[in-house]
Design a protein around this motif. Structure first.
Motif, PDB file in Angstrom:
ATOM      1  N   ASP A   8       0.873  -1.230  -0.032  1.00 62.51           N
ATOM      2  CA  ASP A   8      -0.175  -0.186  -0.182  1.00 62.51           C
ATOM      3  C   ASP A   8       0.912   1.353   0.013  1.00 62.51           C
ATOM      4  O   ASP A   8       0.504   2.347   0.783  1.00 62.51           O
ATOM      5  CB  ASP A   8      -1.027  -0.066   1.299  1.00 62.51           C
ATOM      6  CG  ASP A   8      -1.828  -1.244   1.074  1.00 62.51           C
ATOM      7  OD1 ASP A   8      -2.796  -1.056   0.184  1.00 62.51           O
ATOM      8  OD2 ASP A   8      -2.057  -2.113   1.793  1.00 62.51           O
ATOM      9  N   LEU A   9       1.835   1.092  -0.974  1.00 61.47           N
ATOM     10  CA  LEU A   9       2.627   2.711  -0.853  1.00 61.47           C
ATOM     11  C   LEU A   9       1.907   3.582  -1.696  1.00 61.47           C
ATOM     12  O   LEU A   9       2.036   5.038  -1.542  1.00 61.47           O
ATOM     13  CB  LEU A   9       3.926   2.230  -1.676  1.00 61.47           C
ATOM     14  CG  LEU A   9       5.053   1.393  -0.938  1.00 61.47           C
ATOM     15  CD1 LEU A   9       6.039   0.828  -1.860  1.00 61.47           C
ATOM     16  CD2 LEU A   9       5.474   1.941   0.241  1.00 61.47           C
ATOM     17  N   HIS A  10       0.930   3.220  -2.529  1.00 58.18           N
ATOM     18  CA  HIS A  10       0.225   4.033  -3.392  1.00 58.18           C
ATOM     19  C   HIS A  10       1.028   5.251  -3.776  1.00 58.18           C
ATOM     20  O   HIS A  10       0.377   6.520  -3.726  1.00 58.18           O
ATOM     21  CB  HIS A  10      -1.052   4.630  -2.423  1.00 58.18           C
ATOM     22  CG  HIS A  10      -2.155   3.547  -2.348  1.00 58.18           C
ATOM     23  ND1 HIS A  10      -2.871   3.049  -3.311  1.00 58.18           N
ATOM     24  CD2 HIS A  10      -2.346   2.794  -1.210  1.00 58.18           C
ATOM     25  CE1 HIS A  10      -3.654   2.034  -3.070  1.00 58.18           C
ATOM     26  NE2 HIS A  10      -3.383   1.897  -1.526  1.00 58.18           N
ATOM     27  N   GLY A  11       2.189   4.889  -4.646  1.00 57.39           N
ATOM     28  CA  GLY A  11       2.822   5.865  -5.442  1.00 57.39           C
ATOM     29  C   GLY A  11       3.597   6.944  -4.502  1.00 57.39           C
ATOM     30  O   GLY A  11       3.888   8.095  -4.894  1.00 57.39           O
ATOM     31  N   LEU A  41       6.722  -7.322  -1.805  1.00 55.05           N
ATOM     32  CA  LEU A  41       5.749  -6.032  -1.812  1.00 55.05           C
ATOM     33  C   LEU A  41       4.382  -6.681  -2.077  1.00 55.05           C
ATOM     34  O   LEU A  41       4.061  -7.261  -3.176  1.00 55.05           O
ATOM     35  CB  LEU A  41       6.102  -5.156  -3.043  1.00 55.05           C
ATOM     36  CG  LEU A  41       7.514  -4.208  -2.998  1.00 55.05           C
ATOM     37  CD1 LEU A  41       7.151  -3.157  -2.024  1.00 55.05           C
ATOM     38  CD2 LEU A  41       8.670  -4.986  -2.662  1.00 55.05           C
ATOM     39  N   ILE A  42       3.488  -6.211  -1.348  1.00 51.17           N
ATOM     40  CA  ILE A  42       2.098  -6.925  -1.358  1.00 51.17           C
ATOM     41  C   ILE A  42       1.186  -5.753  -2.060  1.00 51.17           C
ATOM     42  O   ILE A  42       0.098  -5.624  -1.641  1.00 51.17           O
ATOM     43  CB  ILE A  42       1.545  -7.164   0.309  1.00 51.17           C
ATOM     44  CG1 ILE A  42       2.908  -7.909   0.800  1.00 51.17           C
ATOM     45  CG2 ILE A  42       0.298  -7.787   0.028  1.00 51.17           C
ATOM     46  CD1 ILE A  42       2.435  -7.775   2.449  1.00 51.17           C
ATOM     47  N   GLY A  43       1.670  -5.496  -3.204  1.00 53.46           N
ATOM     48  CA  GLY A  43       0.560  -4.868  -3.972  1.00 53.46           C
ATOM     49  C   GLY A  43       0.421  -3.374  -3.750  1.00 53.46           C
ATOM     50  O   GLY A  43       0.848  -2.778  -2.677  1.00 53.46           O
ATOM     51  N   ASP A  44      -0.364  -2.684  -4.666  1.00 55.96           N
ATOM     52  CA  ASP A  44      -0.999  -1.334  -4.473  1.00 55.96           C
ATOM     53  C   ASP A  44       0.426  -0.289  -4.371  1.00 55.96           C
ATOM     54  O   ASP A  44       0.518   0.669  -3.337  1.00 55.96           O
ATOM     55  CB  ASP A  44      -1.758  -1.166  -3.290  1.00 55.96           C
ATOM     56  CG  ASP A  44      -3.160  -1.831  -3.544  1.00 55.96           C
ATOM     57  OD1 ASP A  44      -3.297  -2.456  -4.661  1.00 55.96           O
ATOM     58  OD2 ASP A  44      -3.882  -2.077  -2.494  1.00 55.96           O
ATOM     59  N   SER A  57      10.270   1.474 -10.941  1.00 56.80           N
ATOM     60  CA  SER A  57      11.786   1.342 -11.613  1.00 56.80           C
ATOM     61  C   SER A  57      12.648   0.835 -10.379  1.00 56.80           C
ATOM     62  O   SER A  57      13.349   0.109 -10.739  1.00 56.80           O
ATOM     63  CB  SER A  57      12.163   2.656 -12.252  1.00 56.80           C
ATOM     64  OG  SER A  57      11.053   3.186 -13.095  1.00 56.80           O
ATOM     65  N   LEU A  58      12.554   1.289  -9.233  1.00 54.96           N
ATOM     66  CA  LEU A  58      13.236   0.724  -8.236  1.00 54.96           C
ATOM     67  C   LEU A  58      13.047  -0.713  -7.905  1.00 54.96           C
ATOM     68  O   LEU A  58      14.165  -1.477  -7.839  1.00 54.96           O
ATOM     69  CB  LEU A  58      13.150   1.502  -6.804  1.00 54.96           C
ATOM     70  CG  LEU A  58      14.011   3.089  -6.885  1.00 54.96           C
ATOM     71  CD1 LEU A  58      13.668   3.790  -5.534  1.00 54.96           C
ATOM     72  CD2 LEU A  58      15.460   2.636  -6.818  1.00 54.96           C
ATOM     73  N   LEU A  59      11.935  -0.954  -7.813  1.00 59.33           N
ATOM     74  CA  LEU A  59      11.627  -2.624  -7.591  1.00 59.33           C
ATOM     75  C   LEU A  59      12.324  -3.315  -8.579  1.00 59.33           C
ATOM     76  O   LEU A  59      12.847  -4.404  -8.203  1.00 59.33           O
ATOM     77  CB  LEU A  59      10.225  -2.698  -7.486  1.00 59.33           C
ATOM     78  CG  LEU A  59       9.398  -2.029  -6.427  1.00 59.33           C
ATOM     79  CD1 LEU A  59       7.918  -2.212  -6.463  1.00 59.33           C
ATOM     80  CD2 LEU A  59       9.993  -2.271  -4.936  1.00 59.33           C
ATOM     81  N   ILE A  60      12.091  -2.883  -9.905  1.00 59.74           N
ATOM     82  CA  ILE A  60      12.737  -3.621 -10.835  1.00 59.74           C
ATOM     83  C   ILE A  60      14.382  -3.729 -10.784  1.00 59.74           C
ATOM     84  O   ILE A  60      14.860  -4.885 -10.937  1.00 59.74           O
ATOM     85  CB  ILE A  60      12.251  -3.166 -12.220  1.00 59.74           C
ATOM     86  CG1 ILE A  60      10.887  -3.483 -12.587  1.00 59.74           C
ATOM     87  CG2 ILE A  60      13.198  -3.744 -13.441  1.00 59.74           C
ATOM     88  CD1 ILE A  60      10.156  -2.600 -13.795  1.00 59.74           C
ATOM     89  N   VAL A  76       3.795  -8.779  -5.335  1.00 64.46           N
ATOM     90  CA  VAL A  76       2.294  -9.579  -5.653  1.00 64.46           C
ATOM     91  C   VAL A  76       1.390  -8.217  -6.131  1.00 64.46           C
ATOM     92  O   VAL A  76       1.555  -7.218  -5.506  1.00 64.46           O
ATOM     93  CB  VAL A  76       1.739  -9.999  -4.095  1.00 64.46           C
ATOM     94  CG1 VAL A  76       0.209 -10.576  -4.388  1.00 64.46           C
ATOM     95  CG2 VAL A  76       2.548 -11.001  -3.743  1.00 64.46           C
ATOM     96  N   LEU A  77       0.570  -8.614  -7.182  1.00 68.38           N
ATOM     97  CA  LEU A  77      -0.242  -7.618  -7.554  1.00 68.38           C
ATOM     98  C   LEU A  77      -1.426  -7.182  -6.648  1.00 68.38           C
ATOM     99  O   LEU A  77      -1.881  -8.314  -6.116  1.00 68.38           O
ATOM    100  CB  LEU A  77      -1.033  -7.850  -8.987  1.00 68.38           C
ATOM    101  CG  LEU A  77       0.148  -8.220 -10.261  1.00 68.38           C
ATOM    102  CD1 LEU A  77      -0.661  -8.844 -11.299  1.00 68.38           C
ATOM    103  CD2 LEU A  77       0.499  -6.816 -10.288  1.00 68.38           C
ATOM    104  N   GLY A  78      -1.525  -5.932  -6.386  1.00 65.29           N
ATOM    105  CA  GLY A  78      -2.619  -5.549  -5.572  1.00 65.29           C
ATOM    106  C   GLY A  78      -3.991  -5.434  -6.548  1.00 65.29           C
ATOM    107  O   GLY A  78      -3.897  -5.304  -7.553  1.00 65.29           O
ATOM    108  N   ASN A  79      -5.069  -4.911  -5.749  1.00 65.54           N
ATOM    109  CA  ASN A  79      -6.252  -4.631  -6.505  1.00 65.54           C
ATOM    110  C   ASN A  79      -6.089  -3.395  -7.367  1.00 65.54           C
ATOM    111  O   ASN A  79      -6.639  -3.159  -8.328  1.00 65.54           O
ATOM    112  CB  ASN A  79      -7.262  -4.337  -5.464  1.00 65.54           C
ATOM    113  CG  ASN A  79      -7.260  -3.339  -4.525  1.00 65.54           C
ATOM    114  OD1 ASN A  79      -6.401  -3.241  -3.807  1.00 65.54           O
ATOM    115  ND2 ASN A  79      -8.077  -2.587  -4.346  1.00 65.54           N
TER     116      ASN A  79
END
Length: 119
Positions: A8-11, A41-44, A57-60, A76-79
């Motif tokens: 839930d970093l949400h940008g 990373l649990i998405g979002d 970009s950083l995660l990659i 993991v893809l979040g909603n």
């Protein structure tokens, strides 16, 4: 091996950096340095904030660097990722789109849609 899970970093890139810098997972140049860690990373990671592209970009980058230290990064893809893949844009902001723009004179929405398209 240890596990750290966040979501839930949400940008909000600053939140991600606060976490990984505080925990010592990256160096001053934001290169991965933490040994023997599963980082989940649990998405979002997108929507609402302004820095979604920088987060991805950083995660990659870290996903490529982490194995050198015996670590692994999982995503993991979040909603919100799933909604964007299917074109649902209720939570997107103009600022987020601009973060994807390849040209400062465009909205970035096209690039955003391409980033979440198949492939």
């Amino acid at each position: 091996m240890r596990l750290t899970a966040i979501g839930d970093l949400h940008g909000t890139l600053d939140n991600l950096l606060d976490i990984v810098i505080y925990l010592g997972y990256v160096d001053k140049k934001l290169n991965w340095i933490e040994p023997e860690l599963h980082f989940l990373l649990i998405g979002d990671c997108c929507d609402r904030g302004y820095n979604s592209k920088d987060i991805y970009s950083l995660l990659i980058k870290w996903q490529g660097q982490a194995p050198e230290f015996g670590s692994r990064l999982y995503f993991v893809l979040g909603n919100h990722e799933v909604m964007n893949i299917f074109g649902y844009s209720q939570y997107n902001t103009e600022e987020e789109y601009r973060g994807f723009a390849s040209d400062p004179y465009t909205s970035g929405e096209r690039e955003f849609r391409e980033a979440f398209s198949p492939g």
